[in-house]
Every structure is written in structure tokens, then in C-alpha cells.
Scaffold this motif. Sequence first.
Motif, PDB file in Angstrom:
ATOM      1  N   VAL A  39      -1.010   4.720  -6.285  1.00  0.00           N
ATOM      2  CA  VAL A  39      -0.168   5.842  -5.891  1.00  0.00           C
ATOM      3  C   VAL A  39      -0.708   6.428  -4.595  1.00  0.00           C
ATOM      4  O   VAL A  39      -1.848   6.196  -4.204  1.00  0.00           O
ATOM      5  N   CYS A  40       0.144   7.204  -3.944  1.00  0.00           N
ATOM      6  CA  CYS A  40      -0.282   7.940  -2.764  1.00  0.00           C
ATOM      7  C   CYS A  40       0.410   9.289  -2.781  1.00  0.00           C
ATOM      8  O   CYS A  40       1.623   9.375  -3.033  1.00  0.00           O
ATOM      9  N   ASP A  41      -0.360  10.334  -2.533  1.00  0.00           N
ATOM     10  CA  ASP A  41       0.169  11.692  -2.515  1.00  0.00           C
ATOM     11  C   ASP A  41       0.278  12.187  -1.078  1.00  0.00           C
ATOM     12  O   ASP A  41      -0.643  12.010  -0.275  1.00  0.00           O
ATOM     13  N   PHE A  42       1.419  12.812  -0.792  1.00  0.00           N
ATOM     14  CA  PHE A  42       1.697  13.412   0.507  1.00  0.00           C
ATOM     15  C   PHE A  42       2.022  14.884   0.253  1.00  0.00           C
ATOM     16  O   PHE A  42       2.547  15.224  -0.804  1.00  0.00           O
ATOM     17  N   ARG A  43       1.733  15.737   1.227  1.00  0.00           N
ATOM     18  CA  ARG A  43       1.964  17.167   0.990  1.00  0.00           C
ATOM     19  C   ARG A  43       2.528  17.848   2.225  1.00  0.00           C
ATOM     20  O   ARG A  43       2.126  17.560   3.348  1.00  0.00           O
ATOM     21  N   ASP A  44       3.442  18.751   1.980  1.00  0.00           N
ATOM     22  CA  ASP A  44       3.981  19.662   2.980  1.00  0.00           C
ATOM     23  C   ASP A  44       3.279  20.989   2.722  1.00  0.00           C
ATOM     24  O   ASP A  44       3.642  21.729   1.806  1.00  0.00           O
ATOM     25  N   SER A  45       2.237  21.285   3.507  1.00  0.00           N
ATOM     26  CA  SER A  45       1.438  22.484   3.241  1.00  0.00           C
ATOM     27  C   SER A  45       2.164  23.763   3.646  1.00  0.00           C
ATOM     28  O   SER A  45       1.863  24.829   3.132  1.00  0.00           O
ATOM     29  N   ASP A  64       0.873  -1.177   0.000  1.00  0.00           N
ATOM     30  CA  ASP A  64       0.000   0.000   0.000  1.00  0.00           C
ATOM     31  C   ASP A  64       0.910   1.227   0.000  1.00  0.00           C
ATOM     32  O   ASP A  64       1.628   1.464   0.971  1.00  0.00           O
ATOM     33  N   PRO A  65       0.900   2.031  -1.074  1.00  0.00           N
ATOM     34  CA  PRO A  65       1.815   3.169  -1.125  1.00  0.00           C
ATOM     35  C   PRO A  65       1.590   4.179  -0.007  1.00  0.00           C
ATOM     36  O   PRO A  65       2.516   4.876   0.389  1.00  0.00           O
ATOM     37  N   CYS A  66       0.372   4.243   0.521  1.00  0.00           N
ATOM     38  CA  CYS A  66       0.095   5.197   1.602  1.00  0.00           C
ATOM     39  C   CYS A  66       0.672   4.741   2.937  1.00  0.00           C
ATOM     40  O   CYS A  66       0.759   5.533   3.874  1.00  0.00           O
ATOM     41  N   LYS A  67       1.067   3.484   3.025  1.00  0.00           N
ATOM     42  CA  LYS A  67       1.651   2.970   4.265  1.00  0.00           C
ATOM     43  C   LYS A  67       3.172   2.864   4.187  1.00  0.00           C
ATOM     44  O   LYS A  67       3.799   2.383   5.125  1.00  0.00           O
ATOM     45  N   LEU A  68       3.761   3.311   3.066  1.00  0.00           N
ATOM     46  CA  LEU A  68       5.212   3.211   2.917  1.00  0.00           C
ATOM     47  C   LEU A  68       5.969   4.336   3.618  1.00  0.00           C
ATOM     48  O   LEU A  68       7.187   4.274   3.747  1.00  0.00           O
ATOM     49  N   LEU A  69       5.254   5.345   4.068  1.00  0.00           N
ATOM     50  CA  LEU A  69       5.844   6.361   4.938  1.00  0.00           C
ATOM     51  C   LEU A  69       5.077   6.315   6.256  1.00  0.00           C
ATOM     52  O   LEU A  69       3.873   6.566   6.284  1.00  0.00           O
ATOM     53  N   THR A  70       5.768   5.977   7.315  1.00  0.00           N
ATOM     54  CA  THR A  70       5.129   5.937   8.629  1.00  0.00           C
ATOM     55  C   THR A  70       4.819   7.360   9.083  1.00  0.00           C
ATOM     56  O   THR A  70       5.325   8.343   8.511  1.00  0.00           O
ATOM     57  N   ALA A  71       4.012   7.473  10.132  1.00  0.00           N
ATOM     58  CA  ALA A  71       3.685   8.803  10.670  1.00  0.00           C
ATOM     59  C   ALA A  71       4.954   9.535  11.089  1.00  0.00           C
ATOM     60  O   ALA A  71       5.103  10.737  10.833  1.00  0.00           O
ATOM     61  N   ALA A  72       5.885   8.822  11.710  1.00  0.00           N
ATOM     62  CA  ALA A  72       7.143   9.448  12.134  1.00  0.00           C
ATOM     63  C   ALA A  72       7.959   9.904  10.922  1.00  0.00           C
ATOM     64  O   ALA A  72       8.539  10.995  10.937  1.00  0.00           O
ATOM     65  N   GLN A  73       8.013   9.073   9.874  1.00  0.00           N
ATOM     66  CA  GLN A  73       8.750   9.458   8.671  1.00  0.00           C
ATOM     67  C   GLN A  73       8.110  10.675   7.999  1.00  0.00           C
ATOM     68  O   GLN A  73       8.815  11.593   7.562  1.00  0.00           O
ATOM     69  N   ARG A  74       6.781  10.680   7.928  1.00  0.00           N
ATOM     70  CA  ARG A  74       6.091  11.831   7.323  1.00  0.00           C
ATOM     71  C   ARG A  74       6.405  13.106   8.099  1.00  0.00           C
ATOM     72  O   ARG A  74       6.654  14.160   7.512  1.00  0.00           O
ATOM     73  N   LYS A  75       6.411  13.012   9.424  1.00  0.00           N
ATOM     74  CA  LYS A  75       6.728  14.185  10.251  1.00  0.00           C
ATOM     75  C   LYS A  75       8.150  14.656   9.991  1.00  0.00           C
ATOM     76  O   LYS A  75       8.399  15.849   9.805  1.00  0.00           O
ATOM     77  N   ASP A  76       9.104  13.708   9.956  1.00  0.00           N
ATOM     78  CA  ASP A  76      10.504  14.060   9.685  1.00  0.00           C
ATOM     79  C   ASP A  76      10.670  14.732   8.322  1.00  0.00           C
ATOM     80  O   ASP A  76      11.508  15.619   8.153  1.00  0.00           O
ATOM     81  N   LEU A  77       9.880  14.295   7.337  1.00  0.00           N
ATOM     82  CA  LEU A  77       9.967  14.832   5.983  1.00  0.00           C
ATOM     83  C   LEU A  77       9.149  16.109   5.796  1.00  0.00           C
ATOM     84  O   LEU A  77       9.196  16.729   4.738  1.00  0.00           O
ATOM     85  N   GLY A  78       8.373  16.482   6.816  1.00  0.00           N
ATOM     86  CA  GLY A  78       7.555  17.692   6.740  1.00  0.00           C
ATOM     87  C   GLY A  78       6.231  17.504   6.032  1.00  0.00           C
ATOM     88  O   GLY A  78       5.563  18.484   5.701  1.00  0.00           O
ATOM     89  N   MET A  79       5.837  16.265   5.799  1.00  0.00           N
ATOM     90  CA  MET A  79       4.572  16.000   5.112  1.00  0.00           C
ATOM     91  C   MET A  79       3.454  16.014   6.161  1.00  0.00           C
ATOM     92  O   MET A  79       3.301  15.064   6.923  1.00  0.00           O
ATOM     93  N   ASP A  80       2.694  17.116   6.207  1.00  0.00           N
ATOM     94  CA  ASP A  80       1.743  17.327   7.278  1.00  0.00           C
ATOM     95  C   ASP A  80       0.284  17.076   6.906  1.00  0.00           C
ATOM     96  O   ASP A  80      -0.598  17.206   7.748  1.00  0.00           O
ATOM     97  N   ARG A  81       0.009  16.726   5.682  1.00  0.00           N
ATOM     98  CA  ARG A  81      -1.360  16.422   5.270  1.00  0.00           C
ATOM     99  C   ARG A  81      -1.581  14.915   5.261  1.00  0.00           C
ATOM    100  O   ARG A  81      -0.632  14.158   5.010  1.00  0.00           O
TER     101      ARG A  81
END
Length: 193
Positions: free
Chosen positions: A88-94, A56-73
Motif C-alpha cells: 500500500v501507499c498513503d498520500f495526504r493533503d495536509s 509499486d503503489p507509491c509510483k501509481l500517482l505521478t508528481a503532477a497527478q499528486r499536485k493536481d489531486l492536492g496530495m502535498d506530502r
Amino acid sequence: MRALGVLIAILLVAGCTAAPADNAKPKRTRVDEPLPTTAPISLPPRPREVKLDRADPCKLLTAAQRKDLGMDRPPQPGTNPNMGEAKVCDFRDSTRALSVRIGLVLIQGVEVWLDETAQADVTQTQIGEFPAVVVRTAAQTGFCNVDVDVAAGQFLDVQFGNAGSAHPPSLEQMCSRAQEVAQAAVRTLISAK
């Protein structure tokens, strides 16, 4: 099959534009001019196969990884018809107006980028233990792709790009960030196996 590969390669990178910022490459005055040719790349063998069929592409970045990368959405799942309905999965740094898209390509291998018809500037790299390529195309300077050779006929596609930032990072910075995201995604993918 080659025509499909070229079409997918072109459509994979379509969508965003920004002013070129790569001073290390020769300047082009028109986007339809071909990129400088690079020496043929031969990727080393992958250490093992990690199939993407059930990932699942949306599970390939953990919550901690998303936070470290600045992806807040919250992650936004979808499919890409230009990549064989790839998940696909889209992540965003707003805050900085930057985006990441992770795609699971199941219809062809990363070698699609190694073909001269791909019309891309491809640089070999390594993500985790896996061979990978950094892909830049002449028509698109608003994002950079990193594609990881995880299994025969499959690859993990990570795109890092400008999502409307008033002060977008340079293409080289986006390529560096795409590699950082790919490293995180591969770590998660391997830990789930």
C-alpha cells in the motif's frame, strides 16, 4: 475462502468514522444495521489483464497527478496485513486533512465485494477501460473505496478519506474523489506496461 474474503472486506474498511452525509440512502440509526440490499452486480469482462505483482503503489500517482489531486506530502509505503500483506501507499493533503491509500490486492479478485456476505453497498462503475466497484459500508462513513478489476485474482484498491478535516467532504464527494484518484492510478499503471 469465503470467510477470508469477508474478513478482508471488513478489515479493509475499518479505521475511520464520520457523520453520515449521504442523503440519497435511507437513514440508519445504528451502524450494525445492514445496508439496504442492492441488485446483484455482474461486472463486464476487463479489456485485458494488467498484473499488479511488480507494481509499486507509491509510483501509481505521478508528481503532477499528486499536485493536481492536492496530495502535498511525500508518499508513504507500507503493507496491509488484512489484505494478505498487500503493498500500500498513503498520500495526504495536509491543507484539507484528506488522505488517499492505494493498495495492490493480490490474494483475491474484486468479486469479493459482489458476494452478499460482504455487507456493503456496491455500485458498478468503470475506471479507464476496466470494470470497477464503488464500495460503501455501514460502519464507515469517513472514507470510500473504489476497487478496479485489473486482473484475475487481483484488484487495485483506492481509498479516499477524511484525515481529521474540520469540514470533511460528504461520502458521495469522497467516492467521487476516490474514482478520480483511481482514474489517475490506472492511467499510470497502463502507461508503465
